[in-house]
Design a protein around this motif. Sequence first.
Motif, PDB file in Angstrom:
ATOM      1  N   PHE A 254       0.840  -1.138  -0.090  1.00  8.56           N
ATOM      2  CA  PHE A 254       0.097  -0.146  -0.033  1.00  8.56           C
ATOM      3  C   PHE A 254       0.815   1.287   0.172  1.00  8.56           C
ATOM      4  O   PHE A 254       0.312   2.425  -0.202  1.00  8.56           O
ATOM      5  CB  PHE A 254      -1.045  -0.100   1.207  1.00  8.56           C
ATOM      6  CG  PHE A 254      -0.269   0.166   2.524  1.00  8.56           C
ATOM      7  CD1 PHE A 254       0.031   1.398   3.027  1.00  8.56           C
ATOM      8  CD2 PHE A 254      -0.448  -0.954   3.269  1.00  8.56           C
ATOM      9  CE1 PHE A 254       0.578   1.551   4.108  1.00  8.56           C
ATOM     10  CE2 PHE A 254       0.392  -0.549   4.717  1.00  8.56           C
ATOM     11  CZ  PHE A 254       0.624   0.319   5.009  1.00  8.56           C
ATOM     12  N   GLU A 255       2.141   1.267   0.283  1.00  9.73           N
ATOM     13  CA  GLU A 255       2.866   2.345   0.439  1.00  9.73           C
ATOM     14  C   GLU A 255       2.933   3.192  -0.756  1.00  9.73           C
ATOM     15  O   GLU A 255       3.197   4.208  -0.648  1.00  9.73           O
ATOM     16  CB  GLU A 255       4.565   1.929   0.885  1.00  9.73           C
ATOM     17  CG  GLU A 255       4.524   1.770   2.170  1.00  9.73           C
ATOM     18  CD  GLU A 255       5.983   1.633   2.816  1.00  9.73           C
ATOM     19  OE1 GLU A 255       6.433   2.773   3.338  1.00  9.73           O
ATOM     20  OE2 GLU A 255       7.111   0.889   2.441  1.00  9.73           O
ATOM     21  N   THR A 256       2.748   2.480  -1.942  1.00  8.53           N
ATOM     22  CA  THR A 256       2.805   3.052  -3.279  1.00  8.53           C
ATOM     23  C   THR A 256       1.605   3.172  -3.990  1.00  8.53           C
ATOM     24  O   THR A 256       1.455   3.392  -5.124  1.00  8.53           O
ATOM     25  CB  THR A 256       4.059   2.450  -4.361  1.00  8.53           C
ATOM     26  OG1 THR A 256       3.885   0.941  -4.168  1.00  8.53           O
ATOM     27  CG2 THR A 256       5.515   2.724  -3.703  1.00  8.53           C
ATOM     28  N   CYS A 257       0.490   2.814  -3.313  1.00  5.74           N
ATOM     29  CA  CYS A 257      -1.075   2.720  -3.725  1.00  5.74           C
ATOM     30  C   CYS A 257      -1.745   4.231  -3.307  1.00  5.74           C
ATOM     31  O   CYS A 257      -1.184   4.811  -2.427  1.00  5.74           O
ATOM     32  CB  CYS A 257      -1.583   1.642  -3.440  1.00  5.74           C
ATOM     33  SG  CYS A 257      -0.890   0.205  -4.238  1.00  5.74           S
ATOM     34  N   THR A 258      -2.537   4.452  -4.078  1.00  5.79           N
ATOM     35  CA  THR A 258      -3.376   5.378  -3.777  1.00  5.79           C
ATOM     36  C   THR A 258      -4.895   5.027  -3.832  1.00  5.79           C
ATOM     37  O   THR A 258      -5.277   4.096  -4.235  1.00  5.79           O
ATOM     38  CB  THR A 258      -3.282   6.564  -4.662  1.00  5.79           C
ATOM     39  OG1 THR A 258      -3.515   6.334  -6.066  1.00  5.79           O
ATOM     40  CG2 THR A 258      -1.888   7.259  -4.647  1.00  5.79           C
ATOM     41  N   GLY A 259      -5.684   5.953  -3.099  1.00  4.71           N
ATOM     42  CA  GLY A 259      -7.335   5.840  -3.174  1.00  4.71           C
ATOM     43  C   GLY A 259      -7.718   4.535  -2.438  1.00  4.71           C
ATOM     44  O   GLY A 259      -7.112   4.070  -1.750  1.00  4.71           O
ATOM     45  N   LYS A 260      -8.949   4.006  -3.391  1.00  9.63           N
ATOM     46  CA  LYS A 260      -9.359   2.812  -2.744  1.00  9.63           C
ATOM     47  C   LYS A 260      -8.436   1.504  -2.513  1.00  9.63           C
ATOM     48  O   LYS A 260      -8.695   0.872  -1.676  1.00  9.63           O
ATOM     49  CB  LYS A 260     -10.500   2.453  -3.612  1.00  9.63           C
ATOM     50  CG  LYS A 260     -11.928   3.658  -3.650  1.00  9.63           C
ATOM     51  CD  LYS A 260     -12.884   2.913  -4.147  1.00  9.63           C
ATOM     52  CE  LYS A 260     -14.142   3.997  -4.231  1.00  9.63           C
ATOM     53  NZ  LYS A 260     -15.241   3.691  -5.174  1.00  9.63           N
ATOM     54  N   LYS A 261      -7.478   1.478  -3.570  1.00  9.78           N
ATOM     55  CA  LYS A 261      -6.604   0.313  -3.444  1.00  9.78           C
ATOM     56  C   LYS A 261      -5.713   0.381  -2.097  1.00  9.78           C
ATOM     57  O   LYS A 261      -5.451  -0.668  -1.504  1.00  9.78           O
ATOM     58  CB  LYS A 261      -5.686   0.288  -4.751  1.00  9.78           C
ATOM     59  CG  LYS A 261      -5.096  -1.139  -4.726  1.00  9.78           C
ATOM     60  CD  LYS A 261      -4.295  -1.187  -6.236  1.00  9.78           C
ATOM     61  CE  LYS A 261      -3.476  -2.366  -6.158  1.00  9.78           C
ATOM     62  NZ  LYS A 261      -2.542  -2.622  -7.320  1.00  9.78           N
ATOM     63  N   ARG A 262      -5.220   1.631  -1.958  1.00 14.30           N
ATOM     64  CA  ARG A 262      -4.558   1.701  -0.784  1.00 14.30           C
ATOM     65  C   ARG A 262      -5.181   1.163   0.416  1.00 14.30           C
ATOM     66  O   ARG A 262      -4.579   0.583   1.396  1.00 14.30           O
ATOM     67  CB  ARG A 262      -4.025   3.313  -0.710  1.00 14.30           C
ATOM     68  CG  ARG A 262      -3.065   3.616   0.686  1.00 14.30           C
ATOM     69  CD  ARG A 262      -2.694   5.034   0.910  1.00 14.30           C
ATOM     70  NE  ARG A 262      -2.016   5.117   2.034  1.00 14.30           N
ATOM     71  CZ  ARG A 262      -0.833   4.992   2.357  1.00 14.30           C
ATOM     72  NH1 ARG A 262      -0.024   4.519   1.286  1.00 14.30           N
ATOM     73  NH2 ARG A 262      -0.320   5.260   3.445  1.00 14.30           N
ATOM     74  N   LYS A 263      -6.417   1.880   0.637  1.00 16.10           N
ATOM     75  CA  LYS A 263      -7.450   1.595   1.817  1.00 16.10           C
ATOM     76  C   LYS A 263      -7.565   0.425   2.005  1.00 16.10           C
ATOM     77  O   LYS A 263      -7.519  -0.213   3.205  1.00 16.10           O
ATOM     78  CB  LYS A 263      -8.556   2.474   1.524  1.00 16.10           C
ATOM     79  CG  LYS A 263      -8.464   3.959   1.853  1.00 16.10           C
ATOM     80  CD  LYS A 263      -9.799   4.693   1.608  1.00 16.10           C
ATOM     81  CE  LYS A 263      -9.691   6.069   1.821  1.00 16.10           C
ATOM     82  NZ  LYS A 263     -10.980   6.773   1.911  1.00 16.10           N
TER      83      LYS A 263
END
Length: 387
Positions: free
Chosen positions: A116-125
Amino acid sequence: MAKLLMGVTSSISLQLLRGQLEYFSKQGYDIHLICSPSGEIDRMLPENITVHNVRMTREIAPFSDLLSLLRIIMIYLKVRPDITNVSTPKASLLCMIAAFLTRTPMRIYSVIGLRFETCTGKKRKLLHFIEKLVCKLSTTCLAVSSSLKEVLVEERLAPREKIHVLGSGSYNGLDLAEFQLDVVEVAHLKKQYSPDNRRKVIGYVGRLTKDKGIDDLVAAFTELSEEHENLKLLLVGDFEEGDMVSPLTEKRIEEHPDIIKTGFVPKTASYYRLMDVFILPTYREGFGNVILEAAAANVPVITTNVTGAKDAIIPNETGLLVEAGHVADMKKALMTLLEDTDLADKFSRNGRMRVGREFRSEIIWHQLDSVYRETEVDKQDVYEMEK
């Protein structure tokens, strides 16, 4: 004899466990392994390891994941392990749920990185939620680096007292014998990949993905190759569909005359001997084991100032740190080590000594064995402790 059940998503991940399963088998553990089916597993593991094949996908696939979970639950019910130690994202999620539901007393989550460190938005959550769930269901978290432990605490994924780091870090340590110079094999590889001794070789080992900073590395090399004619980029690895590099980067890799892509290589030790400098331009790591491998092969290293990777070097003593995504700084660091041979030699010597002093496999395995033995919990007390 304690039963130890380990879980990884695919056979490729077994490269990260080289020698460990044999070591613990000799220590008297009855070892079971859950892994996606692969024809390579039989030749990668000793005969006394019991393998349970469960097909798992790397990416999220709800229906397939549910079927895999049911199969894994049945395996836990059949084996009834005393200890489970799982790693890699999908295997960790499915195996930890199964271990919790079947009341496995010691549930260890080996955290080798945080997607998740390099993800954003819903995917990170979503990925953050999954990590928190796996940490919650575990009885112990093993972070492979000190900086990764700090992120786990800062992100409130697990309390500090629940997280441990083995020694100075790493998942499995290194077998230094693998990195002894094999003159015949190196000569063969040089003939195949680097026949021109006049060229300086910049090397990379790993998956060719955005997260690993391959877009930045290829951009930096493209600019450098226009300024210096004696350079070559050796990429030991292959593309991955789940995190593809940009179309421009892919085109450059496939068409640039001075960029070589080997594809997936099961044993990479001799490839480091082709390199004048090694770089890991990553945006996130658990630890950055390839940095240790390069150091063990006497290659000076450069990496980025990000979680995990920065733990694998001592800045300006065993290697150079640059900021992730800074192509100009990357170019400067590469040319510094390619032109300053005294500095490169210093980093090579110090890096190899540090690997031998702190990261030999036996050191990591011995400490892991202590975790297994010291954190044993009576089955009847597990759920009382978690209330």
